[in-house]
Design a protein around this motif. Sequence first.
Motif, mmCIF file in Angstrom:
data_model
loop_
_atom_site.group_PDB
_atom_site.id
_atom_site.type_symbol
_atom_site.label_atom_id
_atom_site.label_comp_id
_atom_site.label_asym_id
_atom_site.label_seq_id
_atom_site.Cartn_x
_atom_site.Cartn_y
_atom_site.Cartn_z
ATOM 1 N N ALA A 228 -3.371 -6.556 -3.857
ATOM 2 C CA ALA A 228 -2.719 -5.364 -4.413
ATOM 3 C C ALA A 228 -1.263 -5.306 -3.974
ATOM 4 C CB ALA A 228 -3.462 -4.100 -3.983
ATOM 5 N N LEU A 229 -0.998 -5.706 -2.738
ATOM 6 C CA LEU A 229 0.378 -5.758 -2.264
ATOM 7 C C LEU A 229 1.188 -6.792 -3.043
ATOM 8 C CD1 LEU A 229 -0.129 -5.432 1.601
ATOM 9 C CD2 LEU A 229 1.407 -4.017 0.219
ATOM 10 N N CYS A 230 0.587 -7.922 -3.369
ATOM 11 C CA CYS A 230 1.295 -8.917 -4.191
ATOM 12 C C CYS A 230 1.725 -8.310 -5.524
ATOM 13 C CB CYS A 230 0.395 -10.123 -4.447
ATOM 14 S SG CYS A 230 0.060 -11.179 -3.021
ATOM 15 N N ILE A 231 0.823 -7.581 -6.158
ATOM 16 C CA ILE A 231 1.142 -6.959 -7.447
ATOM 17 C C ILE A 231 2.203 -5.887 -7.271
ATOM 18 C CG2 ILE A 231 0.219 -5.525 -9.304
ATOM 19 C CD1 ILE A 231 -2.428 -7.044 -9.009
ATOM 20 N N ALA A 232 2.052 -5.046 -6.257
ATOM 21 C CA ALA A 232 2.996 -3.946 -6.052
ATOM 22 C C ALA A 232 4.391 -4.465 -5.727
ATOM 23 C CB ALA A 232 2.494 -3.037 -4.936
ATOM 24 N N ARG A 233 4.470 -5.469 -4.881
ATOM 25 C CA ARG A 233 5.782 -6.036 -4.546
ATOM 26 C C ARG A 233 6.440 -6.649 -5.775
ATOM 27 N NH1 ARG A 233 2.943 -8.942 0.525
ATOM 28 N NH2 ARG A 233 3.156 -7.298 2.116
ATOM 29 N N ALA B 121 3.482 -14.259 -14.428
ATOM 30 C CA ALA B 121 3.769 -15.528 -13.783
ATOM 31 C C ALA B 121 4.258 -15.310 -12.349
ATOM 32 C CB ALA B 121 4.815 -16.302 -14.584
ATOM 33 N N ASP B 122 5.069 -14.280 -12.149
ATOM 34 C CA ASP B 122 5.534 -13.959 -10.798
ATOM 35 C C ASP B 122 4.373 -13.514 -9.921
ATOM 36 O OD1 ASP B 122 7.931 -13.384 -8.948
ATOM 37 O OD2 ASP B 122 6.852 -11.460 -8.947
ATOM 38 N N ARG C 137 2.917 -15.278 -6.482
ATOM 39 C CA ARG C 137 2.694 -14.553 -5.222
ATOM 40 C C ARG C 137 1.254 -14.729 -4.739
ATOM 41 N NH1 ARG C 137 6.941 -10.486 -4.353
ATOM 42 N NH2 ARG C 137 8.413 -10.709 -6.069
ATOM 43 N N PHE C 138 0.311 -14.743 -5.656
ATOM 44 C CA PHE C 138 -1.080 -15.004 -5.274
ATOM 45 C C PHE C 138 -1.205 -16.389 -4.637
ATOM 46 C CE2 PHE C 138 -3.134 -12.116 -8.768
ATOM 47 C CZ PHE C 138 -2.855 -10.995 -8.008
#
Length: 302
Positions: free
Chosen positions: A61-66, A77-78, A82-83
Amino acid sequence: MNSDRTRGVLLGLACGDALGRPVEFASASGIAAEYGKLDEMVGYGTWNQPAGTITDDTEQALCIARSLAEQQGFDPADVADRFVAWYDSDPFDIGQMTARSLREFKRGSTWDEAGQQVWENSQEGQNAGNGSVMRCPPLAISYATNWDRLVEVSQQSSQITHADPRCTYGCAILNLTLAGLLDDVNTPLQDALDYVDAGVPDELTTALRPIAQGNSPSSLETSGYVVHSLQTALHDGLGSESAGEAIVTAVNRGGDTDTIGAIAGAVAGARFGASQLPDRWLSAIDETDELESLADDLLEVV
């Protein structure tokens, strides 16, 4: 939009994740035997981590939020990049479909191919896990007022690792429900189901319509199957009388405690706000300050 509630989405997710982490895979009776009622952040147990440690639920969730905050919008793609960076950090907890999809991405598949390939090569029973619904709530903050776009980005975020329609529609339904809660509507889950009615898989409809109508099924399952996780977490998140009660109830059911707790926590956080989450929980989670800041940043995404 109420910033206390938007913060509640991310902080509630983290609280449910961290409270459930040490008892993941334990039975309800096993939790009761060891803790009575688990309502405090405890250390070690499953994964052998200190109290307040988050898992892959909050980390993704932090990957998505950032990504949303830095890219000022959803860039799948970004997010996939990050994942992969997170995967390469050797996390102690990662779902099988997520790991397989990210390995495909690293081999050169695009963000919309990797999860699809893994899904097509997975047998029924191993192809519709909860690994994408647990991480998708940040999208509900940024796109709360644009439901068409919210459905689109929710499904795309799932497709990176979980392309099964039960997963992609599950993310859309959860995020529409969160958006409705943030807008203080009376029937958030019913509204969400009605909005995606034409394409939603029957398994989701059958499981979630009773919850939307305020009914409690005779039994609530706690497996990692996305339909089970959504049904149980939405039941507890929408039906409890406080944010803390929702999370404690979900976690003490046993099973996939961190993920069902995380989903229930996001829903309860949207209902009641971050200010209603126990301070003792928030102080135990190292990522609390960043999650609060990101929740505010996500309101600025256009």
